[in-house]
Design an enzyme around this catalytic site. Structure first.
Site, PDB file in Angstrom:
ATOM      1  CG  HIS A 297      -0.637  -0.370   2.488  1.00 34.87           C
ATOM      2  ND1 HIS A 297       0.486   0.126   3.103  1.00 34.87           N
ATOM      3  CD2 HIS A 297      -1.240  -1.184   3.398  1.00 34.87           C
ATOM      4  CE1 HIS A 297       0.571  -0.352   4.321  1.00 34.87           C
ATOM      5  NE2 HIS A 297      -0.462  -1.162   4.524  1.00 34.87           N
TER       6      HIS A 297
ATOM      7  CG  ASP B  19      -5.344  -2.859   3.696  1.00 33.04           C
ATOM      8  OD1 ASP B  19      -5.108  -3.959   4.224  1.00 33.04           O
ATOM      9  OD2 ASP B  19      -5.099  -1.771   4.255  1.00 33.04           O
TER      10      ASP B  19
END
Length: 377
Positions: free
Chosen positions: A213, A271
């Site tokens: 991320h 996520d």
């Protein structure tokens, strides 16, 4: 037995194709001929929309009401995979975040059993932590963060099937450990890190493959201190995961990153947490309540705690918010993560010999149907 899917436009991983049939048999794609060239003896099924390679998500914490940290079992893994399949994900890495060594070992054992059981869509495991920085902890519990020891390496290199991805902070782990993991076939990514540029680049030279991320849980890029973001954008052979939800990273920052690094090493991730595929308004994570509000998952103090995102939504956001061409967004959801996972020889394309992992999208990029190994749902 084979069947020809006809009537849909086909994105084969590189080009948009019209008038084609996708012939599927024994879990694989047998051919992509012109529909008019199909023989008379083959069964046909007419579909409508856009047929594309199934999505691959390398960061999935949960779904269907299940969080992998809490339900470390084949049934838990199956529930997560089924929840995400509804949004076009035909391959994923269930993600186990920072916790005790004992529970990490249990998560790996559950994944071993899930891979042996051939749970549809499951490609391996992502261990995000605990070898990360308390300075950039995000929602991870610093009480469980610890130095990497031999027993940890043994656990992380123990899967003989599937893929193992480990997210760690380069500054808190030795170059020797990173190299050992990489040499054992583990995909090592930097994340939840306060590292400087030079340390990350040295880790890249020792086998670091990507960045978890991008932008999140790492210091921002600065003119005299490029940090991990600068290292990610300046290392051409690494991959970056992007959360395109309008909350984790600004659209402008994502466009800048894509322009700097190029699309070929940028992959969409969710996520996602347990709420995916449910109407839950919250859940518990290590004794803290996580609230689901307006497309965000946060603790009571506003700390982001994973995302309320699915892969079809990530593709739509990439087109609508970032202005990417649809073929680029689809590749970032399929072929690019397949390359990162070293699975691009059999996933991420609609071509002869590839796995028949497919997603059918309507004109608004909503999922109509998926196939995993040629089995529709």
């Amino acid at each position: 037995m084979s069947i020809a899917l006809v009537g849909a436009r086909v994105f084969d991983g590189a080009h948009m194709l019209d008038g084609r049939a996708v012939v599927v048999g024994n879990g694989r794609i047998l051919g992509v001929p012109l529909e008019r060239d199909l023989g008379t003896g083959i069964e046909r099924r007419r579909i409508e929309g856009l047929l594309a390679p199934g999505f691959i998500d390398v960061q999935v914490n949960g779904g269907g009401g299940v969080l992998y940290n809490d339900v470390r079992s084949v049934d838990g893994i199956r529930t997560i995979a089924e929840a995400h399949r509804a949004y076009g994900t035909t391959g994923l890495l269930p993600t186990f975040i920072t916790d005790t060594r004992e529970t990490m070992a249990e998560a790996v054992e559950a994944m071993r059993a899930a891979l042996a059981a051939r749970v549809p869509g499951v490609l391996g495991i992502h261990l995000e932590g605990p070898f990360i920085s308390p300075e950039r902890k995000g929602v991870h519990d610093p009480a469980f963060m610890r130095p990497m020891e031999e027993e940890d390496i043994a656990i992380m290199t123990s899967l003989t099937e599937g893929r193992t991805l480990v997210t760690l902070a380069p500054e808190r782990n030795s170059l020797e450990a990173i190299a050992r993991l990489a040499d054992a076939g583990v995909l090592v990514c930097a994340g939840h890190t306060a590292s400087d540029y030079a340390t990350v680049m040295e880790a890249v030279r020792h086998g670091l493959r990507g960045f978890t991320h991008l932008y999140n849980a790492m210091p921002p890029l600065a003119g005299r201190d490029p940090g991990p973001v600068g290292a990610a954008l300046d290392s051409p052979d690494t991959w970056c995961g992007l959360i395109v939800d309008g909350h984790h990273v600004s659209d402008a920052a994502l466009r800048v990153a894509i322009a700097a690094k190029g699309k070929e090493h940028m992959m969409l991730v969710t996520d996602a947490m347990a709420v995916t595929g449910t109407d839950l308004t919250g859940f518990e994570l290590h004794g803290r309540t996580i609230y689901r509000r307006d497309g965000r998952l946060t603790t009571v103090d506003g700390t982001l705690a994973g995302s309320d995102l699915d892969m079809a939504g990530a593709v739509r956001n990439s087109v609508e918010r970032l202005g990417l061409a649809l073929p680029d967004a689809l590749r970032m959801a399929s072929l690019i993560p397949a390359r990162f996972l070293r699975l691009d020889h059999e996933m991420g394309r609609i071509a002869p010999g590839y796995r028949a992992d497919l997603v059918l999208l309507d004109e608004s990029l909503q999922v109509r149907e998926t196939w995993i190994g040629g089995n529709g749902n």
